[in-house]
Design a protein around this motif. Structure first.
Motif: not given
Length: 403
Positions: A318-333
Motif C-alpha cells: 500500500k506504500v512500499l514497492t518491492h524494490a523499496s522493501a528490498q532496500q530497507m531490508l538490505t544491510r548497510g553498515l
C-alpha cells in the motif's frame, strides 16, 4: 547496555530477539487461530513468561503476565500478534492512568508513544518519496535542503552525506537521541533542533566522522530526514505521514502530531518512571517527529510490519514497492538496513526496532516469507525487560506451529 532515552534496539538486543522469537517458518495448522483454540493460546502466552533464554523442551520457570507487570512496575502493556500475514489477536492489560486520576484500563485502542519505533515508520514515508522520484537515496542530502543544510566541513567535502546514509545511521551525524519537552514548556522549531539553539535541549546536528565509514545511531540524522521530507512535500511532517503512510495503511489511531487532540489525549497512556512515578503532565512532547514522535497502538504498528512483509515478498504494498522493501531490508553498515535492524536467516529475513521515551518502551519484530510478527507497547521505563519476557512466552507457544 543503556543508551540515552533507550531510543533504539542495540545489535546485541536484536540478536537476542532473533534467538527467542520463533525460528521456524511452516504455516500454522488450519483452525488454530479461531475460537477457543485462539483463546487457549492467548492464555498460554499470558501464563508462560520466562527469561529471554529458553531451552526447548525444558519445563518450569513460567510466570504470569500480570505478576510480571507488577514486578517490573509496568502499569500497562498492549500486544498485537501477527500470524499468517494478519493480526491474529490483540490484547491490552493494566491501567493507563496515575493515582488521583479517574481509573482508565488499557484497551487495544490506547495510544502509547512509539519512541524510536517512529524511525521505521518515517523511513516508509521517505522511501515513498524516493519511489516518486522526489528524493534520491544516493544524491547529496544538501541538494534536497533549503532552509538549513548540513554544515560543510572536511568530512562532508570528502564524502557528502546522503539519504541512504541518514536512514542507515552511517552519515556521521551526531545527536544520539532526544529528551523530550515537558508539558507547558516552549517547543523548538525543527531548525532550532538541528542547530541546538534555544529552546532546544539537544546538541546541534553535525557531521564529525567521514560519512559512510562508521555505523553510529543518530536520532539527529532522522531529524535531517524530517526536514528533507517537509521541504520536498511542502507539508508538515505529521500531515505528510498521515496522508501518505498512516492513512493508506489503515493506522487510524496513529499520529505524528506533537500535540494531541482532545480525543487523542483521552486515549493516551500516562508514562511512568522505573520507580513507578508518573511522568509530569502524563508524557513529554517530541517535535523530533521522524526520530521519536509517533503515537500509536500495537494493532496499528502491526500494519507497518505487514506492509514490509507484503512488499518484500513481492505482493502489492500500500506504500512500499518491492524494490523499496528490498532496500530497507538490505544491510548497510552495522546490523541495520534503512530504518530497521535486519538479520539474514537464510530462507527469510527478520527485521526489528525497539525504542524508549520518558515513560514508554516499544518493540516491533517481523519476518519475511512467513507472515509472523509482533508489536508490543508499554508505559514504563521498565518496559523493555517485560517485553523480553513476553517475547520468550510467544516463542514458546508459537514455535510449535512455526516449525
Amino acid at each position: 547496555m543503556h543508551f540515552r532515552n533507550m531510543q533504539q534496539a542495540t545489535p546485541l538486543r536484536v540478536a537476542l530477539m532473533t534467538a527467542v522469537f520463533g525460528l521456524c517458518s511452516a504455516p500454522a495448522l488450519a483452525g488454530d487461530a479461531s475460537g477457543g483454540l485462539q483463546e487457549d493460546r492467548v492464555a498460554r502466552v499470558e501464563s508462560g513468561l520466562s527469561t529471554p533464554v529458553v531451552i526447548r523442551g525444558a519445563g518450569g520457570g513460567k510466570m504470569d503476565l500480570r505478576e510480571r507487570m507488577a514486578f517490573h512496575k509496568v502499569p500497562a502493556v498492549s500486544i498485537a500478534l501477527i500470524e499468517n500475514g494478519r493480526v491474529e489477536w490483540a490484547r491490552a492489560y493494566g491501567m493507563v492512568s496515575a493515582d488521583g486520576e479517574p481509573p482508565r484500563p488499557a484497551t487495544v485502542d490506547t495510544l502509547f508513544q512509539a519512541a524510536s519505533v517512529s524511525k521505521p515508520v518515517s523511513a516508509l514515508g521517505a522511501m515513498q518519496l524516493v519511489q516518486q522520484g522526489t528524493l534520491a537515496l544516493d544524491a547529496p542530502a544538501n541538494g534536497h535542503l533549503n532552509a538549513w543544510k548540513i554544515p560543510d566541513n572536511a568530512f562532508t567535502r570528502a564524502t557528502p552525506p546522503t539519504l541512504r546514509m541518514l536512514l542507515n545511521h552511517s552519515a556521521g551525524t551526531t545527536v544520539h537521541g532526544y529528551f523530550g519537552y515537558p508539558q507547558g514548556t516552549a517547543l523548538p522549531s525543527l531548525l532550532q533542533v538541528l542547530d541546538g539553539a534555544p529552546p532546544a535541549d539537544s546538541d546541534p546536528v553535525r557531521v564529525d566522522v567521514q560519512p559512510g565509514t562508521l555505523w553510529r545511531y543518530s536520532g539527529g540524522g532522522f531529524s535531517v530526514v524530517q526536514l528533507m521530507v517537509t521541504e520536498a512535500t511542502g507539508q508538515s511532517f505529521g500531515q505528510y505521514m498521515q496522508r501518505s503512510v498512516l492513512g493508506p495503511l489503515g493506522m487510524t489511531h496513529s499520529t505524528f502530531d506533537v500535540d494531541l487532540s482532545p480525543r487523542q489525549r483521552a486515549l493516551a497512556a500516562t508514562g511512568f518512571s522505573a520507580e513507578g512515578t508518573p511522568v509530569a503532565g502524563g508524557w513529554r512532547r517530541y517535535p523530533e517527529s521522524a526520530a521519536a514522535g509517533l503515537w500509536t497502538t500495537p494493532t496499528d504498528l502491526a500494519q507497518v510490519v505487514l506492509e514490509v512483509q507484503r512488499a518484500a515478498d513481492g505482493a502489492a504494498g500500500k506504500v512500499l514497492t518491492h524494490a523499496s522493501a528490498q532496500q530497507m531490508l538490505t544491510r548497510g553498515l552495522g546490523e541495520y538496513g534503512l530504518g530497521l535492524y535486519v538479520e539474514d536467516l537464510g530462507g527469510r529475513t527478520s527485521f526489528a526496532h525497539s525504542g524508549g521515551t520518558n515513560g514508554f518502551r516499544a518493540q516491533i519484530y517481523g519476518y519475511t516469507h512467513s507472515g509472523q510478527g509482533v508489536a508490543i507497547l508499554t508505559n514504563s521505563d521498565n518496559g523493555a525487560a517485560l517485553i523480553s519476557e513476553i517475547l520468550a512466552s510467544i516463542s514458546a507457544e508459537y514455535d510449535r506451529t512455526w516449525c
